[in-house]
Design an enzyme around this catalytic site. Structure first.
Site, PDB file in Angstrom:
ATOM      1  CB  ILE A 140      40.719  34.055 -22.402  1.00 40.95           C
ATOM      2  CG1 ILE A 140      40.736  34.651 -23.818  1.00 40.95           C
ATOM      3  CG2 ILE A 140      41.825  33.012 -22.232  1.00 40.95           C
ATOM      4  CD1 ILE A 140      41.962  35.490 -24.102  1.00 40.95           C
TER       5      ILE A 140
ATOM      6  CG  ASN B 293      57.080  29.282 -22.390  1.00 35.45           C
ATOM      7  OD1 ASN B 293      57.484  28.647 -23.340  1.00 35.45           O
ATOM      8  ND2 ASN B 293      56.388  28.731 -21.414  1.00 35.45           N
TER       9      ASN B 293
ATOM     10  N   GLY C 108      49.454  30.104 -15.495  1.00 34.03           N
ATOM     11  CA  GLY C 108      48.612  31.233 -15.903  1.00 34.03           C
ATOM     12  C   GLY C 108      47.654  30.905 -17.031  1.00 34.03           C
ATOM     13  CB  VAL C 109      46.257  33.020 -19.728  1.00 31.40           C
ATOM     14  CG1 VAL C 109      47.448  33.507 -20.523  1.00 31.40           C
ATOM     15  CG2 VAL C 109      45.015  32.917 -20.601  1.00 31.40           C
ATOM     16  CG  ASP C 110      51.192  28.767 -21.953  1.00 32.24           C
ATOM     17  OD1 ASP C 110      52.432  28.740 -21.915  1.00 32.24           O
ATOM     18  OD2 ASP C 110      50.524  28.195 -22.830  1.00 32.24           O
TER      19      ASP C 110
ATOM     20  CB  SER D  82      53.794  40.943 -20.072  1.00 32.42           C
ATOM     21  OG  SER D  82      54.567  40.359 -21.093  1.00 32.42           O
ATOM     22  CB  THR D  83      49.708  41.907 -16.323  1.00 37.75           C
ATOM     23  OG1 THR D  83      48.620  40.985 -16.512  1.00 37.75           O
ATOM     24  CG2 THR D  83      49.711  42.956 -17.414  1.00 37.75           C
ATOM     25  N   GLY D  84      51.187  38.848 -15.465  1.00 39.10           N
ATOM     26  CA  GLY D  84      51.164  37.822 -14.412  1.00 39.10           C
ATOM     27  C   GLY D  84      52.581  37.414 -14.051  1.00 39.10           C
TER      28      GLY D  84
HETATM   29  N1  APR Z   1      41.591  33.738 -18.856  1.00 40.52           N
HETATM   30  C1  APR Z   1      42.054  35.007 -19.032  1.00 40.52           C
HETATM   31  N2  APR Z   1      43.132  35.505 -18.420  1.00 40.52           N
HETATM   32  C2  APR Z   1      43.785  34.688 -17.555  1.00 40.52           C
HETATM   33  C3  APR Z   1      43.382  33.341 -17.313  1.00 40.52           C
HETATM   34  C4  APR Z   1      42.234  32.886 -18.006  1.00 40.52           C
HETATM   35  N3  APR Z   1      41.780  31.630 -17.849  1.00 40.52           N
HETATM   36  N4  APR Z   1      44.244  32.790 -16.405  1.00 40.52           N
HETATM   37  C5  APR Z   1      45.129  33.755 -16.079  1.00 40.52           C
HETATM   38  N5  APR Z   1      44.848  34.901 -16.757  1.00 40.52           N
HETATM   39  C6  APR Z   1      45.507  36.201 -16.688  1.00 40.52           C
HETATM   40  C7  APR Z   1      46.311  36.498 -15.450  1.00 40.52           C
HETATM   41  O1  APR Z   1      45.456  36.883 -14.375  1.00 40.52           O
HETATM   42  C8  APR Z   1      47.150  37.675 -15.954  1.00 40.52           C
HETATM   43  O2  APR Z   1      46.415  38.895 -15.797  1.00 40.52           O
HETATM   44  O3  APR Z   1      46.450  36.283 -17.748  1.00 40.52           O
HETATM   45  C9  APR Z   1      47.310  37.392 -17.466  1.00 40.52           C
HETATM   46  C10 APR Z   1      48.705  37.017 -17.908  1.00 40.52           C
HETATM   47  O4  APR Z   1      49.357  36.328 -16.860  1.00 40.52           O
HETATM   48  P1  APR Z   1      50.225  34.994 -17.166  1.00 40.52           P
HETATM   49  O5  APR Z   1      49.318  33.952 -17.635  1.00 40.52           O
HETATM   50  O6  APR Z   1      51.057  34.747 -15.952  1.00 40.52           O
HETATM   51  O7  APR Z   1      51.132  35.426 -18.407  1.00 40.52           O
HETATM   52  P2  APR Z   1      52.473  36.297 -18.467  1.00 40.52           P
HETATM   53  O8  APR Z   1      52.572  37.252 -17.344  1.00 40.52           O
HETATM   54  O9  APR Z   1      52.510  36.806 -19.867  1.00 40.52           O
HETATM   55  O10 APR Z   1      53.625  35.210 -18.260  1.00 40.52           O
HETATM   56  C11 APR Z   1      53.810  34.252 -19.270  1.00 40.52           C
HETATM   57  O11 APR Z   1      53.735  32.461 -17.719  1.00 40.52           O
HETATM   58  O12 APR Z   1      52.258  30.734 -17.783  1.00 40.52           O
HETATM   59  C12 APR Z   1      53.530  31.099 -18.109  1.00 40.52           C
HETATM   60  O13 APR Z   1      54.088  29.782 -20.032  1.00 40.52           O
HETATM   61  C13 APR Z   1      53.785  31.081 -19.589  1.00 40.52           C
HETATM   62  O14 APR Z   1      56.134  31.405 -19.344  1.00 40.52           O
HETATM   63  C14 APR Z   1      54.929  32.044 -19.694  1.00 40.52           C
HETATM   64  C15 APR Z   1      54.571  33.099 -18.661  1.00 40.52           C
END
Ligand code: APR
Length: 178
Positions: free
Chosen positions: A11, A24, A32-34, A126-128
């Site tokens: 993304i 968060n 993760g994506v954050d 939320s799926t990670g």
């Molecule tokens: N581009 C798109 N999607 C991504 C990328 C990327 N570069 N990197 C990871 N993802 C996907 C993951 O594969 C997952 O399917 O983003 C989705 C959401 O996963 P997380 O990033 O783990 O987010 P979430 O499950 O909402 O958890 C949020 O994780 O990173 C921390 O600070 C964040 O505390 C918060 C929590």
């Protein structure tokens, strides 16, 4: 009427008006994506998030409560804005998770509409780390976006960005992608 698209990829590379971050409630980055968004955006994004967090330090639910969304600049990202939303942690589905996840999508679209943005890309919120079952999350994402478009006429393009193959395969079952 908006076109809904599906893609597999990163993304942070998308040149859309807004990309949505799965943040968060502290808004101070994470994995993760954050983590990917902050890494690609550079320190300017974190500095802006810190300012928002500081201005809301007295809020009991943190800088950004679950289900809500805030908007910042892009730092060094190719998009115009980053919309940070906080998905629910999955506790089994009886703690209001489905409604809160739907709120993430709807509030991000409303915020984009309010700021005159026309194209928006969502990760699979939320799926990670937060452990939301992928198929249930995908259904909420697609249904909530479809249901919200009537109140966000300015949105012309919505892209669901799946980073992992599993999510991509799940989303492909929802036929209404342009
Ligand atoms: N581009 C798109 N999607 C991504 C990328 C990327 N570069 N990197 C990871 N993802 C996907 C993951 O594969 C997952 O399917 O983003 C989705 C959401 O996963 P997380 O990033 O783990 O987010 P979430 O499950 O909402 O958890 C949020 O994780 O990173 C921390 O600070 C964040 O505390 C918060 C929590």
């Amino acid at each position: 009427m908006a076109v809904l698209e599906l893609m597999q990829g990163d993304i942070t590379r998308l040149k859309v008006d807004a990309i949505v971050n799965a943040a968060n409630s502290k808004l101070l980055g994470g994995g993760g994506v954050d983590g990917a968004i902050h890494q690609a955006a550079g320190p300017e994004l974190l500095a802006e998030c810190r300012r928002i967090a500081e201005s809301r330090k007295d809020h009991p639910a943190g800088a950004c409560p679950t289900g809500k969304a805030v908007i910042t600049g892009p730092g060094r990202l190719p998009c115009k804005k980053v919309i940070h939303t906080v998905g629910p942690v999955w506790y089994g589905g009886a703690q209001g998770e489905p409604g809160l996840l739907a709120d993430c999508y709807r509030n991000s679209l409303l915020l984009a509409q309010e700021r005159g943005l026309e194209s928006i890309a969502f990760p699979n919120i939320s799926t990670g780390v937060y452990g939301y079952p992928k198929a249930a999350a995908a259904e909420i994402a697609v249904k909530t976006v479809n249901a919200s478009l009537a109140e966000t006429p300015g949105i012309k393009q919505v892209i669901f960005v799946c980073y992992d193959q599993e999510n991509y395969e799940i989303y492909k079952h929802f036929a209404d992608f342009g």
